[in-house]
Motif scaffolding. Structure first.
Motif, PDB file in Angstrom:
ATOM      1  N   ASN A   5     -11.916  -6.187  -6.909  1.00  0.00           N
ATOM      2  CA  ASN A   5     -11.319  -7.527  -6.987  1.00  0.00           C
ATOM      3  C   ASN A   5     -10.576  -7.699  -8.320  1.00  0.00           C
ATOM      4  N   LYS A   6     -11.223  -7.290  -9.402  1.00  0.00           N
ATOM      5  CA  LYS A   6     -10.635  -7.447 -10.742  1.00  0.00           C
ATOM      6  C   LYS A   6      -9.307  -6.688 -10.849  1.00  0.00           C
ATOM      7  N   LEU A   7      -9.251  -5.507 -10.248  1.00  0.00           N
ATOM      8  CA  LEU A   7      -8.057  -4.665 -10.353  1.00  0.00           C
ATOM      9  C   LEU A   7      -6.961  -5.143  -9.396  1.00  0.00           C
ATOM     10  N   ILE A   8      -7.338  -5.308  -8.136  1.00  0.00           N
ATOM     11  CA  ILE A   8      -6.346  -5.496  -7.065  1.00  0.00           C
ATOM     12  C   ILE A   8      -5.676  -6.871  -7.133  1.00  0.00           C
ATOM     13  N   LYS A   9      -6.351  -7.825  -7.758  1.00  0.00           N
ATOM     14  CA  LYS A   9      -5.720  -9.154  -7.835  1.00  0.00           C
ATOM     15  C   LYS A   9      -4.441  -9.116  -8.690  1.00  0.00           C
ATOM     16  N   ASN A  10      -4.245  -8.035  -9.460  1.00  0.00           N
ATOM     17  CA  ASN A  10      -3.017  -7.898 -10.270  1.00  0.00           C
ATOM     18  C   ASN A  10      -1.835  -7.341  -9.475  1.00  0.00           C
ATOM     19  N   ALA A  11      -2.092  -6.906  -8.250  1.00  0.00           N
ATOM     20  CA  ALA A  11      -1.020  -6.277  -7.449  1.00  0.00           C
ATOM     21  C   ALA A  11      -0.055  -7.335  -6.917  1.00  0.00           C
ATOM     22  N   TYR A  12       1.222  -6.981  -6.899  1.00  0.00           N
ATOM     23  CA  TYR A  12       2.215  -7.916  -6.361  1.00  0.00           C
ATOM     24  C   TYR A  12       3.397  -7.135  -5.786  1.00  0.00           C
ATOM     25  N   GLY A  13       4.163  -7.813  -4.925  1.00  0.00           N
ATOM     26  CA  GLY A  13       5.426  -7.263  -4.428  1.00  0.00           C
ATOM     27  C   GLY A  13       5.243  -6.052  -3.523  1.00  0.00           C
ATOM     28  N   ASN A  14       6.171  -5.097  -3.675  1.00  0.00           N
ATOM     29  CA  ASN A  14       6.075  -3.842  -2.917  1.00  0.00           C
ATOM     30  C   ASN A  14       5.020  -2.970  -3.559  1.00  0.00           C
ATOM     31  N   VAL A  15       3.946  -2.725  -2.828  1.00  0.00           N
ATOM     32  CA  VAL A  15       2.806  -1.990  -3.388  1.00  0.00           C
ATOM     33  C   VAL A  15       2.699  -0.631  -2.710  1.00  0.00           C
ATOM     34  N   LEU A  16       2.620   0.425  -3.512  1.00  0.00           N
ATOM     35  CA  LEU A  16       2.325   1.759  -2.989  1.00  0.00           C
ATOM     36  C   LEU A  16       0.859   2.043  -3.277  1.00  0.00           C
ATOM     37  N   GLU A  17       0.054   2.185  -2.221  1.00  0.00           N
ATOM     38  CA  GLU A  17      -1.351   2.567  -2.453  1.00  0.00           C
ATOM     39  C   GLU A  17      -1.539   4.009  -2.020  1.00  0.00           C
ATOM     40  N   VAL A  18      -1.833   4.854  -2.990  1.00  0.00           N
ATOM     41  CA  VAL A  18      -1.934   6.302  -2.751  1.00  0.00           C
ATOM     42  C   VAL A  18      -3.404   6.678  -2.537  1.00  0.00           C
ATOM     43  N   GLY A  19      -3.649   7.541  -1.547  1.00  0.00           N
ATOM     44  CA  GLY A  19      -5.041   7.887  -1.210  1.00  0.00           C
ATOM     45  C   GLY A  19      -5.719   6.635  -0.671  1.00  0.00           C
ATOM     46  N   VAL A  20      -5.042   6.000   0.285  1.00  0.00           N
ATOM     47  CA  VAL A  20      -5.452   4.655   0.737  1.00  0.00           C
ATOM     48  C   VAL A  20      -6.800   4.682   1.456  1.00  0.00           C
ATOM     49  N   GLY A  21      -7.202   5.858   1.955  1.00  0.00           N
ATOM     50  CA  GLY A  21      -8.508   5.974   2.618  1.00  0.00           C
ATOM     51  C   GLY A  21      -8.611   5.023   3.799  1.00  0.00           C
ATOM     52  N   ALA A  22      -9.787   4.388   3.939  1.00  0.00           N
ATOM     53  CA  ALA A  22     -10.026   3.487   5.078  1.00  0.00           C
ATOM     54  C   ALA A  22      -9.615   2.048   4.758  1.00  0.00           C
ATOM     55  N   GLY A  23      -8.818   1.876   3.706  1.00  0.00           N
ATOM     56  CA  GLY A  23      -8.300   0.534   3.390  1.00  0.00           C
ATOM     57  C   GLY A  23      -9.313  -0.355   2.677  1.00  0.00           C
ATOM     58  N   ALA A  24     -10.149   0.259   1.831  1.00  0.00           N
ATOM     59  CA  ALA A  24     -11.224  -0.502   1.162  1.00  0.00           C
ATOM     60  C   ALA A  24     -10.692  -1.603   0.239  1.00  0.00           C
ATOM     61  N   ASN A  25      -9.429  -1.492  -0.173  1.00  0.00           N
ATOM     62  CA  ASN A  25      -8.899  -2.511  -1.095  1.00  0.00           C
ATOM     63  C   ASN A  25      -8.237  -3.688  -0.377  1.00  0.00           C
ATOM     64  N   PHE A  26      -8.055  -3.577   0.932  1.00  0.00           N
ATOM     65  CA  PHE A  26      -7.200  -4.559   1.611  1.00  0.00           C
ATOM     66  C   PHE A  26      -7.713  -5.991   1.503  1.00  0.00           C
ATOM     67  N   SER A  27      -9.023  -6.159   1.507  1.00  0.00           N
ATOM     68  CA  SER A  27      -9.553  -7.534   1.472  1.00  0.00           C
ATOM     69  C   SER A  27      -9.324  -8.197   0.107  1.00  0.00           C
ATOM     70  N   TYR A  28      -8.917  -7.402  -0.891  1.00  0.00           N
ATOM     71  CA  TYR A  28      -8.757  -7.961  -2.251  1.00  0.00           C
ATOM     72  C   TYR A  28      -7.307  -8.324  -2.586  1.00  0.00           C
TER      73      TYR A  28
END
Ligand SMILES: C[S@@+](CC[C@H](N)C(=O)[O-])C[C@H]1O[C@@H](n2cnc3c(N)ncnc32)[C@H](O)[C@@H]1O
Length: 202
Positions: free
Chosen positions: A31-54
């Motif tokens: 949560n602390k990290l991902i809340k800084n993401a904005y715009g066009n986001v490249l998520e590398v090694g996205v796995g099962a999408g564990a960050n999506f809810s954040y």
């Protein structure tokens, strides 16, 4: 380790990564990290999408990359659960070619441990990120505790054999030798887990 073998290892772990999405130990850090993401986001090694809810889903469009078809399938399902604007590329990061300066945010969580040349990978992140963009990393590496780091070094061959990733990466050294300009580094859990906010070099 051969790439095909590594891909099969991650394919087999998809259920485990789906179950770990809700892992409370990582929730606050993600949560602390991902809340800084904005715009066009490249998520590398996205796995099962564990960050999506954040992610703030109204503020991001995700491009998720992974070389495992099973992980991509799972991440697609998770993206639709959260009604994310998302597209996916099944590709090895070492082979991936993207337009320079095409993303506002690059995200990598718990993935640098799997890449054969993490410094070269970070240099790709830097080139794909816009000059005023942000690179967000949550990675695991060697502890600052001598006993723990000794153990990490000893078990690394077995760890790699079973999980497909290394547990003995020296993240400090990797970041120092990379072209990233670090804004902030925080360390957790006997300094094994790193949260890093960085800028690309242009
Ligand atoms: C340890 S998992 C982390 C997954 C997710 N980021 C998370 O935080 O739970 C590493 C992911 O990176 C992917 N991966 C490993 N090496 C890769 C490579 N060379 N190219 C693309 N994806 C890779 C694996 O398939 C796996 O999904």
């Amino acid at each position: 380790m051969k790439k095909e073998k590594q891909i099969k290892k991650f394919d087999k772990q998809v259920k485990m990564y789906e179950n770990k999405r809700a892992n409370q130990k990582f929730a606050a850090l993600r949560n602390k990290l991902i809340k800084n993401a904005y715009g066009n986001v490249l998520e590398v090694g996205v796995g099962a999408g564990a960050n999506f809810s954040y992610y703030d889903r109204n503020n991001v469009e995700i491009t998720g990359v992974d070389f495992s078809s099973k992980m991509i399938k799972s991440a697609k399902r998770e993206a639709s659960n959260f009604q994310m604007k998302a597209e996916f590329i099944q590709e090895d990061i070492d082979e991936l070619i993207l337009e320079p300066n095409s993303f506002d945010t690059i995200v990598s969580t718990l993935s640098l441990c799997s890449y054969p040349d993490p410094i070269a990978t970070l240099s790709k992140f830097s080139s794909w990120c816009r000059g005023d963009g942000i690179i967000l990393l949550m990675e695991h590496g060697l502890s600052s505790n001598p006993l723990l780091s000794f153990t990490q070094k000893v078990i690394d061959p077995l760890h790699t054999k079973f999980s497909g990733c290394h547990c003995n990466r020296n993240i400090d050294k990797i970041i120092e030798e990379s072209c990233l300009q670090v804004d902030q580094i925080e360390r957790y859990w006997a300094d094994i887990i790193y949260l890093i906010r960085a800028k690309p070099t242009k």
